[in-house]
Design an enzyme around this catalytic site. Structure first.
Site, short mmCIF file in Angstrom:
data_model
loop_
_atom_site.label_atom_id
_atom_site.label_comp_id
_atom_site.label_asym_id
_atom_site.label_seq_id
_atom_site.Cartn_x
_atom_site.Cartn_y
_atom_site.Cartn_z
N HIS A 1 49.19 12.99 24.97
CA HIS A 1 49.27 12.87 26.44
C HIS A 1 48.87 14.21 27.04
O HIS A 1 49.71 15.05 27.38
CB HIS A 1 50.70 12.48 26.85
CG HIS A 1 50.87 12.15 28.30
ND1 HIS A 1 51.85 11.29 28.76
CD2 HIS A 1 50.20 12.55 29.41
CE1 HIS A 1 51.78 11.20 30.08
NE2 HIS A 1 50.78 11.97 30.50
N HIS B 1 50.44 4.99 31.97
CA HIS B 1 51.59 5.71 32.51
C HIS B 1 52.55 4.68 33.11
O HIS B 1 52.13 3.82 33.90
CB HIS B 1 51.15 6.67 33.61
CG HIS B 1 50.46 7.90 33.11
ND1 HIS B 1 49.43 7.86 32.22
CD2 HIS B 1 50.67 9.22 33.41
CE1 HIS B 1 49.02 9.11 31.98
NE2 HIS B 1 49.75 9.94 32.68
N GLU C 1 57.63 7.04 34.69
CA GLU C 1 57.81 8.47 34.96
C GLU C 1 58.64 8.58 36.23
O GLU C 1 59.81 8.96 36.21
CB GLU C 1 56.48 9.18 35.11
CG GLU C 1 56.60 10.65 35.46
CD GLU C 1 55.26 11.30 35.82
OE1 GLU C 1 55.23 12.55 35.85
OE2 GLU C 1 54.28 10.59 36.08
N ASP D 1 50.94 17.12 28.97
CA ASP D 1 50.55 16.47 30.22
C ASP D 1 49.44 17.25 30.94
O ASP D 1 48.26 17.02 30.70
CB ASP D 1 51.77 16.27 31.12
CG ASP D 1 51.58 15.17 32.16
OD1 ASP D 1 50.53 14.51 32.16
OD2 ASP D 1 52.50 14.98 32.98
N ASP D 2 49.82 18.16 31.82
CA ASP D 2 48.87 18.99 32.58
C ASP D 2 49.29 20.45 32.42
O ASP D 2 49.88 21.05 33.32
CB ASP D 2 48.87 18.59 34.06
CG ASP D 2 48.44 17.16 34.27
OD1 ASP D 2 47.23 16.92 34.35
OD2 ASP D 2 49.32 16.28 34.34
#
Length: 347
Positions: free
Chosen positions: A28, A208, A211, A289-290
């Site tokens: 991810h 996704h 979340e 993730d980011d």
């Protein structure tokens, strides 16, 4: 589910070293979310793109988010500097070098073509640049990497279909499709037809869900989109029946602890429910993730989460093994990675 081997006694002092050294897969990672401020400024300069920040430091200070949407606003602004195939290569290569340093042996990388095609960047430019970096990582870094094309869920399903058709001539350069961007108000079933088409094409499917959105979105991703993995999925803990299903079916969750903290899904990292999910038998994995925006790459997520939550060496082994189990590769490679994992824990 692989049985956890009998591990030697591992002290709290040794655990951080093991977390750093153990082989792991990352499942991810949004490649546009690995774009560090220094690279944003370098690309803006070489491409003549104006960005609304005077310095790297000012841009970093803007990385304060109250929710997913406030992050996405600055995320799309940063992506505006990506113009040429070399830009996409450079972005992916920078991530893959960091992945190698974190002992990532395999990465399945999300990319958002609609973010770029909407600006007039050709699909071929995006995919060819990213794919070239993946190929070079295999030969020069010993890291395997594959691409997963993500549809932006705040856009329409018709636009997702158009994106899929644009990408199909490059079908050999990506392994699957995903669904990302603003979750709340955009349930998975909005994309039922395009995911069904992707299934007919033999593409892996992930999404996704759970979340910020409710557990119902996870049910829909499984039953309507027929996904093989749930990205995030931390809200599943609110639904005991869903938890039992996820455990029984070994549906992987690609959890991103520092992202959850940065986007205020949990007030403190110590409040994260990763231990609850693991102890319930779910196939949880840890991911970044980011990472350029959320304060850490994969090892940062492991180290900070273990320190905050008190997870043990047994949890570390399970998380790494889960990442291999959940990856879209063959059984022989998974077995080889697990052997490497066992060697690290036995050393």
């Amino acid at each position: 589910m692989a049985a956890i081997p009998a591990l030697p006694a591992i002290s709290a002092e040794r655990l951080p070293g093991l977390l750093r050294r153990m082989p792991k897969a990352e499942l991810h990672i949004h490649i546009e979310g690995s774009l560090e401020p220094e690279l944003i400024f370098a690309m803006a300069q070489r491409n003549g793109v104006a960005i609304p920040y005077a310095s790297v430091e000012q841009l970093r200070r803007a990385y304060a988010f109250s929710n997913l949407q406030s992050f996405l606003d600055i995320y799309y602004a940063g992506a505006s500097v990506l113009i040429t195939e070399q830009d996409f290569f450079d972005m992916a290569w920078a991530y893959l070098e960091r992945a190698k340093a974190d002992h990532v042996v395999h990465a399945e990388i999300f990319f958002d073509p609609q973010t770029h095609t909407a600006r007039g960047v050709a699909m071929e430019t995006v995919i060819n640049g990213l794919h070239r970096a993946c190929e070079q990582a295999r030969t020069q870094l010993g890291v395997s990497a594959s691409l997963i094309l993500c549809f932006l869920r705040h856009l329409s399903e018709d636009e997702a279909f158009q994106t899929l058709e644009q990408a199909l001539p490059l079908r050999d350069k990506f392994i699957g499709v995903g669904l990302d961007s603003s979750e709340v108000g955009h349930p998975p079933e909005k994309f039922a037809r395009v995911f069904a088409r992707c299934g007919e094409l033999g593409l892996h499917r992930v999404a996704h869900a759970g979340e910020e959105g409710p557990p119902e979105y996870i049910w829909s991703a499984l039953d309507v989109l027929k996904v093989e993995r749930i990205d995030h999925g931390v809200q599943s803990a609110k639904d005991p029946q869903l938890m039992r299903r996820l455990a029984q079916e070994r549906v992987p969750l690609t959890v991103c602890p520092l992202s959850n903290l940065k986007l205020c899904v949990f007030p403190r990292l110590a409040d994260h429910n990763i231990r609850q999910l693991l102890d319930a038998g779910l196939a949880v994995t840890v991911n970044s993730d980011d990472p350029a925006y959320f304060g850490g790459y994969l090892n940062d997520n492991f180290l900070q989460t273990f320190e905050a939550t008190g997870l043990t060496a047994q949890h570390a082994w399970q998380l790494a093994n889960n990442s291999f189990e959940a990856s879209f590769v063959g059984a022989e490679r998974k077995r080889r990675w697990r052997d490497q994992l066992d060697e690290v824990f036995a050393g």
